[in-house]
Design an enzyme around this catalytic site. Structure first.
Site, short mmCIF file in Angstrom:
data_model
loop_
_atom_site.label_atom_id
_atom_site.label_comp_id
_atom_site.label_asym_id
_atom_site.label_seq_id
_atom_site.Cartn_x
_atom_site.Cartn_y
_atom_site.Cartn_z
N ASP A 2 6.87 1.20 2.12
CA ASP A 2 6.57 0.24 1.04
C ASP A 2 7.43 0.56 -0.18
O ASP A 2 7.92 -0.35 -0.86
CB ASP A 2 5.10 0.35 0.60
CG ASP A 2 4.13 0.11 1.73
OD1 ASP A 2 3.58 -0.98 1.84
OD2 ASP A 2 3.91 1.07 2.52
N ASN A 61 -2.28 2.90 3.52
CA ASN A 61 -1.71 4.20 3.86
C ASN A 61 -2.51 5.34 3.24
O ASN A 61 -2.56 6.45 3.77
CB ASN A 61 -0.26 4.27 3.40
CG ASN A 61 0.64 3.45 4.31
OD1 ASN A 61 0.41 3.39 5.52
ND2 ASN A 61 1.63 2.79 3.75
N PHE A 64 -0.85 -0.73 12.69
CA PHE A 64 -1.69 -0.22 11.59
C PHE A 64 -2.14 -1.30 10.60
O PHE A 64 -3.33 -1.40 10.29
CB PHE A 64 -0.95 0.90 10.85
CG PHE A 64 -1.73 1.48 9.71
CD1 PHE A 64 -2.78 2.36 9.94
CD2 PHE A 64 -1.42 1.14 8.40
CE1 PHE A 64 -3.51 2.89 8.87
CE2 PHE A 64 -2.15 1.66 7.33
CZ PHE A 64 -3.19 2.54 7.57
N ASN A 65 -1.23 -2.09 10.05
CA ASN A 65 -1.61 -3.04 8.99
C ASN A 65 -2.65 -4.04 9.48
O ASN A 65 -3.59 -4.37 8.76
CB ASN A 65 -0.39 -3.80 8.45
CG ASN A 65 0.49 -2.92 7.59
OD1 ASN A 65 0.04 -1.89 7.07
ND2 ASN A 65 1.75 -3.30 7.44
N HIS A 114 9.87 0.23 8.50
CA HIS A 114 9.18 -1.05 8.72
C HIS A 114 9.27 -2.03 7.55
O HIS A 114 9.77 -3.15 7.69
CB HIS A 114 7.68 -0.82 8.95
CG HIS A 114 7.27 0.19 9.95
ND1 HIS A 114 7.26 -0.04 11.29
CD2 HIS A 114 6.78 1.46 9.79
CE1 HIS A 114 6.78 1.03 11.94
NE2 HIS A 114 6.49 1.95 11.04
N ASP A 115 8.69 -1.62 6.42
CA ASP A 115 8.36 -2.61 5.37
C ASP A 115 9.56 -3.28 4.70
O ASP A 115 9.49 -4.48 4.39
CB ASP A 115 7.46 -1.95 4.31
CG ASP A 115 6.08 -1.62 4.86
OD1 ASP A 115 5.71 -2.15 5.92
OD2 ASP A 115 5.38 -0.81 4.22
N ASP A 144 0.85 -1.20 0.00
CA ASP A 144 0.00 0.00 0.00
C ASP A 144 0.89 1.26 0.00
O ASP A 144 0.84 2.05 0.93
CB ASP A 144 -0.93 0.00 1.23
CG ASP A 144 -0.19 0.03 2.57
OD1 ASP A 144 0.99 -0.39 2.61
OD2 ASP A 144 -0.76 0.52 3.56
N GLN A 174 7.09 11.31 11.39
CA GLN A 174 7.22 10.44 12.56
C GLN A 174 7.54 11.27 13.80
O GLN A 174 7.11 10.95 14.90
CB GLN A 174 8.32 9.39 12.33
CG GLN A 174 7.98 8.37 11.27
CD GLN A 174 7.07 7.25 11.73
OE1 GLN A 174 6.84 7.06 12.94
NE2 GLN A 174 6.53 6.50 10.79
N THR A 202 3.21 -6.01 2.88
CA THR A 202 3.63 -4.83 3.64
C THR A 202 2.47 -3.84 3.83
O THR A 202 2.69 -2.67 4.13
CB THR A 202 4.84 -4.13 2.98
OG1 THR A 202 4.43 -3.66 1.69
CG2 THR A 202 6.03 -5.05 2.84
C1 BDR Z 1 2.91 -0.12 8.70
O1 BDR Z 1 1.87 0.82 8.50
C2 BDR Z 1 2.12 1.60 7.37
O2 BDR Z 1 1.86 2.95 7.63
C3 BDR Z 1 3.54 1.33 6.96
O3 BDR Z 1 3.66 1.40 5.54
C4 BDR Z 1 3.82 -0.04 7.50
O4 BDR Z 1 3.47 -1.03 6.57
C5 BDR Z 1 3.59 0.16 10.03
O5 BDR Z 1 2.67 0.07 11.08
CA CA Z 2 2.95 -0.49 4.27
#
Ligand code: BDR
Ligand code: CA
Length: 307
Positions: free
Chosen positions: A16, A40, A163-164, A237-238, A11, A225, A122
């Site tokens: 990503d 996202n 989040f994911n 993260h991804d 996303d 952030q 991701t």
């Molecule tokens: C995840 O949430 C999204 O905002 C980022 O792309 C990542 O996949 C982190 O919590």
């Molecule tokens: Ca992501």
């Protein structure tokens, strides 16, 4: 060398985007398709971002638009981190590349009927959840699902949820109960791999086409952030999913039972990770516990240098 064939379900999204550029730079990986979903940002925007990235990197990879909404709950987006476009910070040139005619679930089904793939996820797991619900027979051709999502400890959108997984807990539940090999890289690990302004400046100095894209994207990601979480650096993260596939030795994992909270209560979307086997339930996921942070950023830099 036998390359690992992957389908990247995502996303984009700043991190990503970095996962895409890493996947296409490793010679150990054959990036075979990008399947996109809402997360996202809304689906139209995440799809456009994916197409822009594929065009910018001159990749010959199909991009398929997937699910616009989670399986059960209302759609969630994350403009406070990824901006209005979902990938704020870089003005791409005019876009000519288009999505393939099939939707993501159809493309996944077609590809997995003919061959075996590792799925790297991701974003929210909606495309994969819908795929497994509609076409459970494709399971046998999914070698492994490596996903960024969840957390042993704290969440990043609620005290409990990442989040994911929060975006589509019911889809995550389908994935984690599927019997497919699942590797989960959650916030416990990704909040250690903070890209700081210092690292971003070092990457800027690589001075090639990809660093010219990476630098301004990460600048916005780092600023956001800081605003939202007060972090001095942005959790990258991804891309951990991609680095994990190529360099598993820099990560520490443990096999355990993970259940997804689908109760719709305050912990909706939590990944309950039974690290100490309290519940004696069947183990179903390899959960990443730790990462060598310096080695991780060396990988990111080396991949960018290859362009
Ligand atoms: C995840 O949430 C999204 O905002 C980022 O792309 C990542 O996949 C982190 O919590
Ligand atoms: Ca992501």
């Amino acid at each position: 060398m036998k390359k690992r064939k992957i389908i990247l379900d995502c996303d984009p999204g700043h991190d990503d985007a970095v996962a895409i550029l890493l996947a296409s730079s490793y010679e150990e990986i054959d990036l075979c398709a990008l399947t996109i979903e809402s997360g996202n940002q809304a689906l139209e925007k995440t799809s456009r971002n994916a197409l822009n990235l594929v065009q910018y990197l001159s990749l010959d990879v199909p991009v398929a638009k997937g699910e616009a909404k989670p399986m059960v709950r209302d759609a969630q987006i994350c403009p406070e981190i990824h901006g209005e476009s979902g990938l704020d910070g870089y003005e791409f040139p005019p876009l000519y590349k288009k999505c393939v005619k099939q939707d993501a679930v159809t493309l996944l089904k077609e590809m997995l009927t003919k061959d075996e793939y590792t799925i790297v996820a991701t974003g929210p797991l909606t495309n994969i959840g819908v795929l497994l619900k509609k076409y459970p027979e494709v399971k046998n051709n999914i070698t492994e699902i490596v996903l960024m999502g969840g957390s042993i400890g704290f969440g990043n959108v609620t005290p409990a949820a990442e989040f994911n997984i929060f975006c589509d807990p019911e889809a995550a539940d389908i994935v984690f109960t599927s019997g497919i090999k699942v590797t989960m890289i959650g916030l416990d690990v990704t909040r250690k791999i903070l890209i700081t302004n210092k690292i971003n400046e070092e990457i800027k100095n690589i001075n090639n086409k990809v660093s010219a894209l990476f630098y301004p994207l990460m600048k916005v990601f780092i600023e956001n952030q800081k605003k939202v979480f007060g972090f001095d650096g942005a959790p990258l993260h991804d891309p951990a999913t991609i680095v994990y596939l190529v360099k598993p030795e820099i990560f520490k994992t443990k096999f355990m039972n993970v259940t997804i909270d689908v109760s719709k209560g305050p912990s909706y979307g939590r990944t309950n990770c039974d690290q100490f086997d309290y519940l004696k339930l069947k183990k179903n996921a390899f959960v990443v516990l730790d990462v060598d942070v310096d080695a991780y950023f060396e990988e990111i830099k080396n991949c960018i240098k290859k362009y």
